[in-house]
Scaffold this motif. Structure first.
Motif, PDB file in Angstrom:
ATOM      1  N   CYS A   6       1.022  -1.286  -0.047  1.00 53.71           N
ATOM      2  CA  CYS A   6       0.068   0.043   0.107  1.00 53.71           C
ATOM      3  C   CYS A   6       1.093   1.202  -0.009  1.00 53.71           C
ATOM      4  CB  CYS A   6      -0.903  -0.011   1.238  1.00 53.71           C
ATOM      5  SG  CYS A   6      -2.043   1.607   1.398  1.00 53.71           S
ATOM      6  N   CYS A  15      -3.868  -8.472  -4.021  1.00 55.66           N
ATOM      7  CA  CYS A  15      -4.841  -7.726  -5.097  1.00 55.66           C
ATOM      8  C   CYS A  15      -5.054  -8.624  -6.176  1.00 55.66           C
ATOM      9  CB  CYS A  15      -3.918  -6.540  -5.612  1.00 55.66           C
ATOM     10  SG  CYS A  15      -4.733  -5.576  -6.986  1.00 55.66           S
ATOM     11  N   HIS A  17      -7.098  -7.652  -8.767  1.00 51.42           N
ATOM     12  CA  HIS A  17      -7.558  -6.949  -9.820  1.00 51.42           C
ATOM     13  C   HIS A  17      -7.515  -7.437 -11.149  1.00 51.42           C
ATOM     14  CE1 HIS A  17      -7.338  -3.607 -12.842  1.00 51.42           C
ATOM     15  NE2 HIS A  17      -8.366  -3.339 -12.160  1.00 51.42           N
ATOM     16  N   CYS A  24     -11.338  -9.171  -4.906  1.00 50.46           N
ATOM     17  CA  CYS A  24     -10.555  -8.052  -4.310  1.00 50.46           C
ATOM     18  C   CYS A  24     -11.136  -7.494  -3.252  1.00 50.46           C
ATOM     19  CB  CYS A  24     -10.163  -7.246  -5.517  1.00 50.46           C
ATOM     20  SG  CYS A  24      -8.425  -6.362  -5.197  1.00 50.46           S
ATOM     21  N   GLN A  25     -10.117  -7.283  -2.146  1.00 50.09           N
ATOM     22  CA  GLN A  25     -10.580  -6.496  -1.196  1.00 50.09           C
ATOM     23  C   GLN A  25     -11.395  -5.075  -1.372  1.00 50.09           C
ATOM     24  OE1 GLN A  25      -7.414  -4.952   1.248  1.00 50.09           O
ATOM     25  NE2 GLN A  25      -6.265  -3.968  -0.673  1.00 50.09           N
ATOM     26  N   CYS A  26     -11.152  -4.447  -2.564  1.00 53.30           N
ATOM     27  CA  CYS A  26     -11.918  -3.386  -2.664  1.00 53.30           C
ATOM     28  C   CYS A  26     -13.188  -3.279  -3.215  1.00 53.30           C
ATOM     29  CB  CYS A  26     -10.756  -2.305  -3.766  1.00 53.30           C
ATOM     30  SG  CYS A  26     -10.503  -3.258  -5.274  1.00 53.30           S
ATOM     31  N   ILE A  29     -16.167  -1.581  -1.649  1.00 49.22           N
ATOM     32  CA  ILE A  29     -15.631   0.020  -1.382  1.00 49.22           C
ATOM     33  C   ILE A  29     -16.263   0.524  -2.532  1.00 49.22           C
ATOM     34  CG2 ILE A  29     -14.264   1.625  -0.876  1.00 49.22           C
ATOM     35  CD1 ILE A  29     -14.464  -0.157   1.585  1.00 49.22           C
ATOM     36  N   ILE A  31     -15.786   3.583  -4.753  1.00 46.12           N
ATOM     37  CA  ILE A  31     -14.721   4.791  -4.846  1.00 46.12           C
ATOM     38  C   ILE A  31     -15.611   6.133  -5.421  1.00 46.12           C
ATOM     39  CG2 ILE A  31     -12.599   5.771  -5.891  1.00 46.12           C
ATOM     40  CD1 ILE A  31     -12.235   3.115  -4.179  1.00 46.12           C
ATOM     41  N   CYS A  47      -3.340   0.901  -6.241  1.00 46.94           N
ATOM     42  CA  CYS A  47      -4.259   0.088  -5.358  1.00 46.94           C
ATOM     43  C   CYS A  47      -3.695   0.444  -3.990  1.00 46.94           C
ATOM     44  CB  CYS A  47      -4.479  -1.427  -5.424  1.00 46.94           C
ATOM     45  SG  CYS A  47      -4.842  -1.848  -7.201  1.00 46.94           S
ATOM     46  N   ILE A  50      -7.240  -2.221   1.954  1.00 49.73           N
ATOM     47  CA  ILE A  50      -8.719  -1.900   2.675  1.00 49.73           C
ATOM     48  C   ILE A  50      -8.820  -1.077   3.890  1.00 49.73           C
ATOM     49  CG2 ILE A  50      -8.788  -4.023   4.377  1.00 49.73           C
ATOM     50  CD1 ILE A  50     -11.590  -2.953   1.880  1.00 49.73           C
ATOM     51  N   LEU A  53      -8.429   2.371   2.170  1.00 50.58           N
ATOM     52  CA  LEU A  53      -9.651   2.795   1.773  1.00 50.58           C
ATOM     53  C   LEU A  53     -10.758   3.216   2.508  1.00 50.58           C
ATOM     54  CD1 LEU A  53      -9.515  -0.084  -1.257  1.00 50.58           C
ATOM     55  CD2 LEU A  53      -9.324   2.437  -1.584  1.00 50.58           C
ATOM     56  N   LYS A  57     -12.633   6.654   2.764  1.00 49.62           N
ATOM     57  CA  LYS A  57     -14.009   6.690   2.569  1.00 49.62           C
ATOM     58  C   LYS A  57     -14.573   7.626   3.770  1.00 49.62           C
ATOM     59  CE  LYS A  57     -17.665   4.994   0.689  1.00 49.62           C
ATOM     60  NZ  LYS A  57     -18.109   5.195  -0.665  1.00 49.62           N
TER      61      LYS A  57
END
Length: 64
Positions: A6, A15, A17, A24-26, A29, A31, A47, A50, A53, A57
């Motif tokens: 990160c 990741c 992706h 994926c952990q994202c 979320i 964005i 990226c 989490i 992110l 947020k």
């Protein structure tokens, strides 16, 4: 799956992706435009983990 670092906190994370974005952990979320701009300007649109992110947020809620 790739192991990434990160760019915000330096923590390692997985990741997905490139294989299956739903794993994926994202994936959970949303964005926001503000988060996306912040990530482009400060982290080369890389990226983030989490935890980072989730932290962003809180700073850039929906609509910002």
């Amino acid at each position: 799956m790739k192991i990434k670092i990160c760019p915000r906190c330096g923590k390692e994370f997985e990741c997905h992706h490139d294989d299956d974005i739903s794993l994926c952990q994202c994936a959970g979320i949303k964005i926001t435009p503000g988060m996306q701009l912040h990530m482009q300007l400060h982290y080369n649109n890389e990226c983030l983990c989490i935890d980072c992110l989730r932290s962003l947020k809180k700073i850039f809620p929906i609509g910002r």
